[in-house]
Write a protein that holds these residues in place. Structure first.
Motif, short mmCIF file in Angstrom:
data_model
loop_
_atom_site.label_atom_id
_atom_site.label_comp_id
_atom_site.label_asym_id
_atom_site.label_seq_id
_atom_site.Cartn_x
_atom_site.Cartn_y
_atom_site.Cartn_z
N MET A 1 1.12 -0.84 0.11
CA MET A 1 0.10 0.60 -0.17
C MET A 1 0.86 1.27 0.09
N SER A 2 0.44 2.24 -0.90
CA SER A 2 1.41 3.91 -0.87
C SER A 2 0.93 4.01 0.84
N PHE A 3 2.59 4.58 0.83
CA PHE A 3 3.18 5.28 2.00
C PHE A 3 1.25 6.59 2.11
N ASN A 4 1.01 7.19 1.66
CA ASN A 4 -0.06 8.14 1.43
C ASN A 4 -1.32 7.44 1.92
N ALA A 5 -1.30 6.40 1.02
CA ALA A 5 -2.74 5.61 1.94
C ALA A 5 -2.22 5.56 3.31
N GLN A 6 -1.60 4.78 3.53
CA GLN A 6 -0.92 4.56 4.72
C GLN A 6 -1.25 5.48 6.85
N VAL A 8 -3.35 8.42 5.73
CA VAL A 8 -4.64 8.19 5.95
C VAL A 8 -5.16 7.25 6.30
N ALA A 9 -5.17 6.05 6.42
CA ALA A 9 -5.95 5.06 7.48
C ALA A 9 -5.55 5.30 9.03
N ALA A 10 -4.11 5.83 8.74
CA ALA A 10 -3.78 5.99 10.29
C ALA A 10 -4.42 7.05 10.89
N ARG A 11 -4.86 8.30 10.31
CA ARG A 11 -5.77 9.41 10.33
C ARG A 11 -7.14 8.83 11.18
N ALA A 12 -7.64 7.87 9.98
CA ALA A 12 -9.41 7.97 10.01
C ALA A 12 -9.28 6.01 10.82
N GLY A 13 -8.93 6.14 12.54
CA GLY A 13 -9.35 5.18 12.93
C GLY A 13 -10.11 3.99 12.35
N GLN A 14 -10.41 3.43 13.08
CA GLN A 14 -11.67 2.51 12.68
C GLN A 14 -11.89 2.14 11.00
N HIS A 15 -12.09 3.22 10.42
CA HIS A 15 -12.53 3.36 9.04
C HIS A 15 -10.81 3.58 8.50
N ALA A 20 -7.43 0.89 4.82
CA ALA A 20 -6.26 0.03 4.33
C ALA A 20 -6.43 -1.19 3.94
N VAL A 21 -7.22 -2.39 4.02
CA VAL A 21 -7.60 -3.05 3.89
C VAL A 21 -8.08 -3.49 2.35
N VAL A 22 -8.79 -2.32 1.73
CA VAL A 22 -9.38 -1.91 0.55
C VAL A 22 -7.74 -1.43 -0.20
N ALA A 23 -7.45 -1.01 0.54
CA ALA A 23 -6.00 -0.24 -0.44
C ALA A 23 -4.94 -0.96 -0.92
#
Length: 51
Positions: A1-6, A8-15, A20-23
């Motif tokens: 997964m790209s760093f940017n996606a990681q 975003v995922a870290a900032r978004a909590g449960q969602h 992250a799974v989809v990415a």
């Protein structure tokens, strides 16, 4: 997964975990498509030289 996606995922909590799974799946699919594209290019090159 790209760093940017990681990030975003870290900032978004449960969602973000769901994102992250989809990415990750999309990243895997993209990698497979890249590999198939390379193989197709190699086969096309070989067929041009053979014919």
């Amino acid at each position: 997964m790209s760093f940017n996606a990681q990030v975003v995922a870290a900032r978004a909590g449960q969602h973000g975990r769901e994102f992250a799974v989809v990415a990750n799946v999309l990243s895997d699919i993209t990698g497979e498509i890249d590999g198939l594209t390379r193989k197709a290019a190699i086969l096309a090159e070989r067929s041009q030289h053979a014919g």
